[in-house]
Design an enzyme around this catalytic site. Structure first.
Site, PDB file in Angstrom:
ATOM      1  N   VAL A  25       0.867  -1.174   0.000  1.00  0.00           N
ATOM      2  CA  VAL A  25       0.000   0.000   0.000  1.00  0.00           C
ATOM      3  C   VAL A  25       0.906   1.227   0.000  1.00  0.00           C
ATOM      4  O   VAL A  25       1.686   1.422   0.935  1.00  0.00           O
ATOM      5  CB  VAL A  25      -0.915   0.024   1.238  1.00  0.00           C
ATOM      6  CG1 VAL A  25      -1.795   1.273   1.233  1.00  0.00           C
ATOM      7  CG2 VAL A  25      -1.782  -1.243   1.304  1.00  0.00           C
ATOM      8  N   VAL A  51      -2.364  -3.065   5.116  1.00  0.00           N
ATOM      9  CA  VAL A  51      -0.956  -3.453   5.060  1.00  0.00           C
ATOM     10  C   VAL A  51      -0.718  -4.795   5.750  1.00  0.00           C
ATOM     11  O   VAL A  51       0.141  -5.569   5.323  1.00  0.00           O
ATOM     12  CB  VAL A  51      -0.050  -2.360   5.649  1.00  0.00           C
ATOM     13  CG1 VAL A  51       1.415  -2.717   5.448  1.00  0.00           C
ATOM     14  CG2 VAL A  51      -0.343  -1.026   5.005  1.00  0.00           C
ATOM     15  N   LEU A 421      -6.187 -14.609  13.291  1.00  0.00           N
ATOM     16  CA  LEU A 421      -7.444 -14.543  12.551  1.00  0.00           C
ATOM     17  C   LEU A 421      -7.297 -13.520  11.425  1.00  0.00           C
ATOM     18  O   LEU A 421      -6.644 -12.494  11.575  1.00  0.00           O
ATOM     19  CB  LEU A 421      -8.589 -14.151  13.483  1.00  0.00           C
ATOM     20  CG  LEU A 421      -9.039 -15.234  14.465  1.00  0.00           C
ATOM     21  CD1 LEU A 421      -9.929 -14.645  15.546  1.00  0.00           C
ATOM     22  CD2 LEU A 421      -9.769 -16.358  13.737  1.00  0.00           C
ATOM     23  N   LEU A 476     -17.483 -18.172  17.882  1.00  0.00           N
ATOM     24  CA  LEU A 476     -16.040 -18.365  17.979  1.00  0.00           C
ATOM     25  C   LEU A 476     -15.854 -19.792  18.491  1.00  0.00           C
ATOM     26  O   LEU A 476     -15.687 -20.038  19.683  1.00  0.00           O
ATOM     27  CB  LEU A 476     -15.402 -17.362  18.953  1.00  0.00           C
ATOM     28  CG  LEU A 476     -15.083 -15.960  18.434  1.00  0.00           C
ATOM     29  CD1 LEU A 476     -16.356 -15.182  18.143  1.00  0.00           C
ATOM     30  CD2 LEU A 476     -14.245 -15.201  19.449  1.00  0.00           C
ATOM     31  N   ILE A 479     -12.843 -21.086  20.747  1.00  0.00           N
ATOM     32  CA  ILE A 479     -12.822 -20.461  22.066  1.00  0.00           C
ATOM     33  C   ILE A 479     -14.020 -20.924  22.891  1.00  0.00           C
ATOM     34  O   ILE A 479     -13.894 -21.143  24.103  1.00  0.00           O
ATOM     35  CB  ILE A 479     -12.799 -18.929  21.938  1.00  0.00           C
ATOM     36  CG1 ILE A 479     -11.681 -18.494  20.985  1.00  0.00           C
ATOM     37  CG2 ILE A 479     -12.616 -18.282  23.306  1.00  0.00           C
ATOM     38  CD1 ILE A 479     -10.314 -19.058  21.326  1.00  0.00           C
TER      39      ILE A 479
END
Length: 592
Positions: A25, A51, A421, A476, A479
C-alpha cells in the site's frame, strides 16, 4: 559508475535477487520507492486494502514455491506496525518475507514527526533483522544482507526502513556487477548421519517426524526415499503435511492434541524411536512431554542449532539443513541396503496401516443444519491432489486437518505458530498469485473470514481466482469449546438477527451480500447434499469470472471437535466411524 537514487538501487537489487512480485500500500513516505518500482519495471505489484493483508499475501507467496521470497511494502508509521503480525507469523513458521517501510526524514525521526515511529525497534523481536537505513550509501549493502539473512540458516523475515530523504539521495551503484551473497546452511557430517541411523536401526518400532523444515528445504522426495529404504513410517507435522502423500503406505498419520489422527496418535504411542527432521516439537504436536517422550529414543535434526534441546533434550542432535541431512541419510541407507544390513520393518509398517484402517473419525452425517465433518468429506470429493489448501486457525482448521487429504508438499499452507485470525484470505491471494495454474482452496470459520474480508476486493480488482470454503456457525467455535473447561460461554456468540436478511435467522452477517459487494461471487449452502454441486459451480464461476468464489456452509451452532490435553487422552466428542459408510473419503476404507 552509474548514479541513481537509493530507492532505484533497492529496486535493482530486488530484481537481481529474483523478486518479480510485491504486495503493498503506497503512502507519502514510501512514494520515492514506488516511483523507482514503476520506472524499473520487472516487478509486478498487487495493491492490498490493508498493510497487514499485504504482509500475509507476501507470506502466502513465499510458501507456495521453493525459492520464493514475498515482498511487502508500506509507508511510515502505522503501515509498519500493521506489518508486525505478518512478521510474527513469518518468523514463527520460518518463512522469509521482506517488509519495506517508508520513514520520516532522518532529521526528524526522533522529533515526533507525523507518522514517525521507531519501527526497527518494534519489529526486531519478530525478524531476523530490522534496520532503519540512515545513510543512503548503505542501502545496497543492507538489501544484500537482507536476502543473505532470509535464506541462510533458519529462514525468516527481515524489515528495512527507508527514510524518505535516504530514498531520494543519489548514490553510486552499478547493478550490472551486483551479485547475491552466498547462502549459508549448516550441513550434517557423514559420521553424524551414521550415528543417527545406527540408533534408528537398533530400534524395533521407529518413526520419522517430518516438519516444515523438510518443506523449506524442498526435500520431500529424499524424505520419501529414505522412509522407503528403511521401511520407517512417517508422521508429518501440521507444517510438514504433504511431505509424504497421504495415500503412501508409510504415512502413519498426524500426531497431536488437535490436528491429529486417531491412528497417528495410536501408532506414535507404540513407537520406541523417533527421528525428528526439520520440526520444532510444537506443544500442540507433543502435548505433555512426559507422555510424549516416555519409552522413546529421540534424534533431532534441525537447521537452527539452538532449536535442539529447546523443548526437551534429544538423545542425539544434529544441526543441519533438512535437505542436506536427508541426502546423506539416503546415501548411507542405500549402502546398508546393498550390503543387506537393513532390518525388515514390514510388520511394523503394516501395523500402522492396520490402525489407519480401523481408527477413523466419522465424516458422513445427513442432518440439517449440517455438521462440519460433512463439509470436509465433500471437499475430499470435489478437490483433487493438485489442490493447494490455505488456512490459519480455529475449529475449521483443526477439523480440516483431521479429515482432509493432502498429497504434495506446499499443498497444505497453514499459519502454524502465530495463527492470526484474518490470515486466510490474503494468504490465499498470495498463493494464487504465486501459482495461478493450480486450484487454491481456502478454509475459514466465520470469524477468521470477517477479520480481513476487505482483501477479497483485491482478488476482484487483480483477477485472482480461488475458492473459499466458509463454515459458518455464528460462533467463535474454538474459544467456545475451550471455555467449557471454565464452565462459561461468554462473549463468543456471534448470532444476531440481521434486519436486512431475515432469511438467515440468527446467523447474522450476510456473507453473500458482503462478498458480492466486494466484486466476488458467493454461494450459500444449507443442505449437505448440495455441497458437492456448490463446489462444482464454484469452480465454474472462478474460471469464468476470474475472481474469488466463496462457498458458505451453514453449520449447526455447536459441534465439538476432537481434542485433548495429552496425546493418549484425546476426547472424541462425536461418534467415531463404526461402518465403512461413516468415512467414505478416508484414504483407507474402514475395516470393522
Amino acid at each position: 559508475m552509474a548514479r541513481m537514487t537509493a530507492a532505484r538501487a533497492a529496486v535493482e537489487i530486488l530484481q537481481r535477487e529474483g523478486v518479480t512480485q510485491a504486495f503493498g500500500v503506497p503512502g507519502a513516505a514510501i512514494n520515492p520507492f514506488y516511483k523507482a518500482l514503476k520506472e524499473g519495471g520487472g516487478i509486478a505489484h498487487t495493491l492490498a486494502r490493508h498493510v497487514e493483508g499485504a504482509s500475509h499475501m507476501a507470506e502466502g507467496y513465499t510458501r507456495a514455491a521453493p525459492g520464493n521470497i514475498g515482498v511487502c511494502v508500506g509507508t511510515s508509521g502505522p503501515a509498519g506496525t500493521d506489518m508486525i503480525t505478518g512478521l510474527y507469523s513469518a518468523i514463527g513458521d520460518s518463512i522469509p518475507i521482506l517488509c519495506i517501510t517508508g520513514q520520516a526524514p532522518t532529521a526528524v525521526i526522533h522529533k515526533e514527526d507525523f507518522q514517525a515511529v521507531d519501527i526497527a525497534s518494534i519489529a526486531r523481536p519478530v525478524t531476523k533483522a530490522a534496520t532503519t537505513v540512515l545513510e543512503a550509501a548503505q542501502v545496497p549493502g543492507v538489501f544484500q544482507q537482507a536476502f543473505h539473512l532470509m535464506r541462510s540458516g533458519r529462514p525468516g523475515p527481515v524489515l528495512i526502513d527507508l527514510p524518505i530523504d535516504v530514498q531520494l539521495t543519489e548514490i553510486e551503484f552499478d547493478p550490472e556487477t551486483y551479485t547475491p551473497l552466498p547462502v549459508y546452511r549448516p550441513t550434517a557430517s557423514r559420521a553424524q548421519i551414521e550415528k543417527a541411523l545406527s540408533l534408528l536401526l537398533a530400534s524395533e518400532r521407529p518413526l520419522i517426524v517430518a516438519g516444515g523444515g523438510v518443506v523449506n528445504a524442498d526435500a520431500a522426495a529424499s524424505l520419501v526415499e529414505f522412509a522407503e529404504l528403511t521401511g520407517t513410517p512417517v508422521v508429518p507435522t501440521l507444517m510438514g503435511w504433504g511431505t509424504i502423500p497421504d495415500d503412501h503406505e508409510l504415512n502413519a498419520g498426524m500426531v497431536g492434541l488437535q490436528t491429529s489422527h486417531r491412528y497417528g496418535n495410536a501408532t506414535f504411542l507404540e513407537s520406541d524411536f523417533v527421528l525428528g527432521i526439520g520440526n520444532r516439537w510444537a506443544n500442540r504436536h507433543t502435548g505433555g512431554l512426559e507422555v510424549y517422550t516416555r519409552g522413546r529414543t529421540f534424534v533431532h535434526v534441525d537447521i537452527e542449532p539452538t532449536q535442539i534441546g529447546k523443548i526437551f533434550a534429544p538423545d542425539y542432535g544434529i544441526a543441519s539443513d533438512a535437505g542436506a541431512a536427508l541426502d546423506l541419510f539416503v546415501e548411507v541407507a542405500r549402502e546398508l541396503k546393498a550390503a543387506g544390513r537393513l532390518p525388515d520393518r514390514t510388520a511394523w509398517a503394516a501395523a500402522a496401516q492396520e490402525r489407519r484402517a480401523t481408527l477413523q473419525r466419522r465424516t458422513h452425517f445427513d442432518q440439517v443444519p449440517m455438521k462440519p465433518q460433512r463439509v470436509y468429506e465433500e471437499m475430499n470429493r470435489a478437490f483433487g491432489p493438485e489442490t493447494r489448501y490455505v488456512t490459519t486457525i480455529g475449529l475449521s482448521q483443526i477439523a480440516g486437518a483431521q479429515m482432509l487429504n493432502v498429497y504434495r508438499p506446499r499443498h497444505w499452507i497453514n499459519c502454524g505458530q502465530a495463527g492470526p485470525l484474518g490470515w486466510t484470505i490474503p494468504a490465499a491471494l498470495g498463493v494464487a498469485t504465486a501459482d495461478p495454474d493450480s486450484p487454491v482452496v481456502a478454509l475459514s470459520g466465520d470469524y477468521d473470514f470477517q477479520f480481513m474480508l476487505e482483501e477479497l476486493a483485491v482478488g476482484a480488482q487483480h483477477r485472482i481466482p480461488y475458492i473459499h470454503v466458509l463454515v459458518n456457525n455464528a460462533y467463535l467455535g474454538l474459544i467456545r469449546q475451550a471455555q467449557r473447561q471454565l464452565d462459561i460461554d461468554f462473549q463468543v456468540n456471534l448470532e444476531f438477527e440481521n434486519i436486512n436478511s431475515p432469511e438467515l435467522g440468527v446467523y447474522g452477517v450476510d456473507h453473500v451480500k458482503v462478498v458480492e459487494g466486494l466484486g466476488c461471487k458467493a454461494i450459500r449452502v444449507t443442505d449437505p447434499d448440495q455441497l458437492l454441486p456448490a463446489f462444482d459451480e464454484a469452480k465454474k464461476l472462478a474460471a469464468e469470472y476470474r475472481v474469488p468464489v466463496v462457498v458458505e456452509a451453514i453449520l449447526e451452532r455447536v459441534t465439538h471437535i476432537s481434542m485433548g490435553a495429552q496425546i493418549d487422552a484425546v476426547n472424541e466428542w462425536e461418534d467415531v466411524a463404526s461402518e465403512p459408510g461413516h468415512a467414505p473419503t478416508s484414504i483407507r476404507p474402514l475395516r470393522v
